[in-house]
Design an enzyme around this catalytic site. Structure first.
Site, PDB file in Angstrom:
ATOM      1  N   LYS A 123      -2.907  -1.419 -36.721  1.00 33.40           N
ATOM      2  CA  LYS A 123      -2.993  -2.142 -35.455  1.00 33.40           C
ATOM      3  C   LYS A 123      -4.010  -3.274 -35.462  1.00 33.40           C
ATOM      4  O   LYS A 123      -3.913  -4.181 -34.646  1.00 33.40           O
ATOM      5  CB  LYS A 123      -3.401  -1.162 -34.340  1.00 33.40           C
ATOM      6  CG  LYS A 123      -2.413  -0.053 -34.098  1.00 33.40           C
ATOM      7  CD  LYS A 123      -1.249  -0.560 -33.278  1.00 33.40           C
ATOM      8  CE  LYS A 123      -0.352   0.581 -32.858  1.00 33.40           C
ATOM      9  NZ  LYS A 123       0.697   0.126 -31.948  1.00 33.40           N
ATOM     10  N   HIS A 169       8.205   4.617 -23.555  1.00 29.09           N
ATOM     11  CA  HIS A 169       7.745   4.287 -24.905  1.00 29.09           C
ATOM     12  C   HIS A 169       7.135   5.514 -25.588  1.00 29.09           C
ATOM     13  O   HIS A 169       7.455   5.817 -26.736  1.00 29.09           O
ATOM     14  CB  HIS A 169       6.721   3.151 -24.850  1.00 29.09           C
ATOM     15  CG  HIS A 169       6.071   2.844 -26.167  1.00 29.09           C
ATOM     16  ND1 HIS A 169       6.767   2.292 -27.238  1.00 29.09           N
ATOM     17  CD2 HIS A 169       4.808   3.050 -26.614  1.00 29.09           C
ATOM     18  CE1 HIS A 169       5.940   2.152 -28.261  1.00 29.09           C
ATOM     19  NE2 HIS A 169       4.750   2.609 -27.911  1.00 29.09           N
ATOM     20  N   TYR A 176      -1.590   3.400 -23.472  1.00 27.33           N
ATOM     21  CA  TYR A 176      -0.320   3.925 -23.996  1.00 27.33           C
ATOM     22  C   TYR A 176       0.399   4.500 -22.792  1.00 27.33           C
ATOM     23  O   TYR A 176       0.589   5.689 -22.680  1.00 27.33           O
ATOM     24  CB  TYR A 176      -0.685   5.005 -25.030  1.00 27.33           C
ATOM     25  CG  TYR A 176       0.409   5.547 -25.891  1.00 27.33           C
ATOM     26  CD1 TYR A 176       1.187   4.722 -26.700  1.00 27.33           C
ATOM     27  CD2 TYR A 176       0.655   6.922 -25.949  1.00 27.33           C
ATOM     28  CE1 TYR A 176       2.166   5.238 -27.519  1.00 27.33           C
ATOM     29  CE2 TYR A 176       1.628   7.444 -26.773  1.00 27.33           C
ATOM     30  CZ  TYR A 176       2.381   6.607 -27.555  1.00 27.33           C
ATOM     31  OH  TYR A 176       3.358   7.120 -28.386  1.00 27.33           O
TER      32      TYR A 176
HETATM   33 CA    CA Z   1      -0.231  -1.079 -28.360  1.00 30.88          CA
END
Ligand code: CA
Length: 424
Positions: free
Chosen positions: A262, A142, A137
């Protein structure tokens, strides 16, 4: 160490279309098959695939420690056991055979059709038997954007983010190859914040523009890989679409993090571009403040200039490019990610897959997910056919492309392409 196969002056006797992602300086590895040929190791050159098992049978790889079984193989894991130097020697040898100044392979004219096969007539297969999949991440933009939307705009970036390359352990079983369709996932969502959750098809299906790297065998359990050693343990990179169900994610991720939002699918491109081939495209990383802890410090250039784009192709109409970004924007580089991953003694293995995390730049057209591009549905994107998108609709195809370029040489990844079918 200079890598012979990267020489920008090399020319091949194979016809290479203009702007091809696959000149002689690239030579990415994959697994292919045809109606006559079993799954085997191939190397892409222009619009052709070089059959390494056939090369081996002709004795053209005799000086390398490879068996026929290593190459007549459903996965690359076995040849990857040779590690960095072994794979470099193999790529250098293939480069020699394709070099215009070398006639060893050119002389086999009668057999060339079975050694060099048009890419249109092969099918690609998942190249790696993936052991573990980790997703980082690592884009500050983002993480900031998502923090603003999902939590607290004033404290968008959590305090640990600038100290730790944050990541989580994903699921390898649902990593799929480019070209494999997915169905819209379903699960618990909470469209009315005041009401109880419902079980329904995902309404906010999203892509995440990522790259991923694939590892060689690491060190035994208990030992760590430093930032200085990290690249010796990285075989190569792919484009990676880490599909995400934003409405499932919003409800489930507190307090533990990603789970069913996810793990229904992540798509990867078919050709593994070696980290060796990408060496000419190294660039400086963003400045890291506060200064990172000792084990995360690194020397030299450790980021890569890889231009990336995402297009959405609705059924029957032309695609619309919705994002242009670059891998060099990433705050944490791959060497830091791998050093952090192993600093507690966690062992990595041959064929592990490490996602970069969504790659967003600083401008709104460089954001790497629909969540950010359409800002949680408040700024729908206009498609070329006049329709709008807040998230991905049924029968949309999402296509990601990427390449590095310098001095007239272009090293590309091809594409990762996935169609979303209706829920089942
Ligand atoms: Ca991702």
């Amino acid at each position: 160490m200079e890598i012979k196969a990267n020489n920008p002056n090399l020319k091949t006797w194979v016809d290479i279309p203009e702007n091809s992602d696959f000149p002689i300086q690239n030579l990415p590895f994959g697994i292919f098959y045809t109606s006559e040929k079993s799954k085997r190791v191939g190397v892409r050159i222009g619009d052709y695939v070089l059959d390494l098992f056939e090369l081996h049978k002709k004795g053209l790889l005799n000086q390398l420690p490879l068996s026929g079984a290593d190459l007549n193989n459903s996965f690359l894991n076995d040849i990857m056991k040779q590690g960095k130097i072994g794979m470099r020697n193999l790529r250098n040898r293939i480069s020699d055979l394709l070099n215009v100044e070398n006639d060893e392979l050119q002389l086999l004219k009668a057999d060339i059709g079975s050694i060099l096969i048009a890419v249109d007539s092969v099918k690609m297969s998942m190249p790696i038997n993936i052991g573990d999949y980790t997703d980082f991440y690592s884009s500050k933009e983002h993480a900031t954007n998502v923090g603003m939307m999902f939590r607290d705009p004033a404290n968008a970036l959590l305090p640990n983010w600038l100290w730790i390359p944050v990541g989580y352990h994903g699921r390898a079983s649902s990593v799929i190859l480019s070209g494999v369709d997915i169905h819209r996932p379903k699960g618990q969502i909470k469209p009315d914040p005041q009401a109880d959750p419902i079980f329904a098809p995902c309404r906010n299906l999203d892509f995440e523009l990522e790259t991923a790297f694939i590892t060689f065998d690491g060190k035994p359990l208990g030992q760590s890989i430093s930032t200085h050693e990290a690249e010796d343990f990285i075989f190569g990179m792919v484009l990676f679409n880490d599909w995400s169900a934003r409405d499932i994610q919003t409800w489930e991720y507190v307090p533990l993090g990603p789970f069913l939002a996810k793990n229904f699918a992540s798509s990867m491109s078919a050709w593994i571009v070696t980290l060796d081939a990408l060496q000419p495209y190294k660039v400086d990383s963003p400045i890291q403040k506060p200064e990172v802890l000792e084990y995360l410090k690194f020397e030299g250039k450790m980021s890569y200039d890889i231009q990336l784009e995402v297009a959405i192709q609705p059924e029957t109409v032309e695609e619309t490019v919705v994002c242009r970004s670059n891998f060099k924007y990433m705050y944490w580089n791959m060497s830091q990610q791998l050093a952090h991953h192993t600093v507690n003694g966690c062992n990595i293995r041959n064929g592990d897959l490490m996602g970069s995390g969504t790659i967003s730049g600083s401008t709104p057209d460089s954001y790497g997910s629909m969540l950010e591009l359409a800002w949680k549905g408040t700024k729908p994107l206009k498609m070329n056919d006049g329709s709008e998108r807040k998230f991905i609709q049924d029968n949309d195809t999402v296509i990601m492309r990427g390449y590095s370029t310098k001095d007239g040489i272009r090293i590309g990844f091809g594409e990762v392409k996935t169609k979303v079918l209706p829920v089942i």
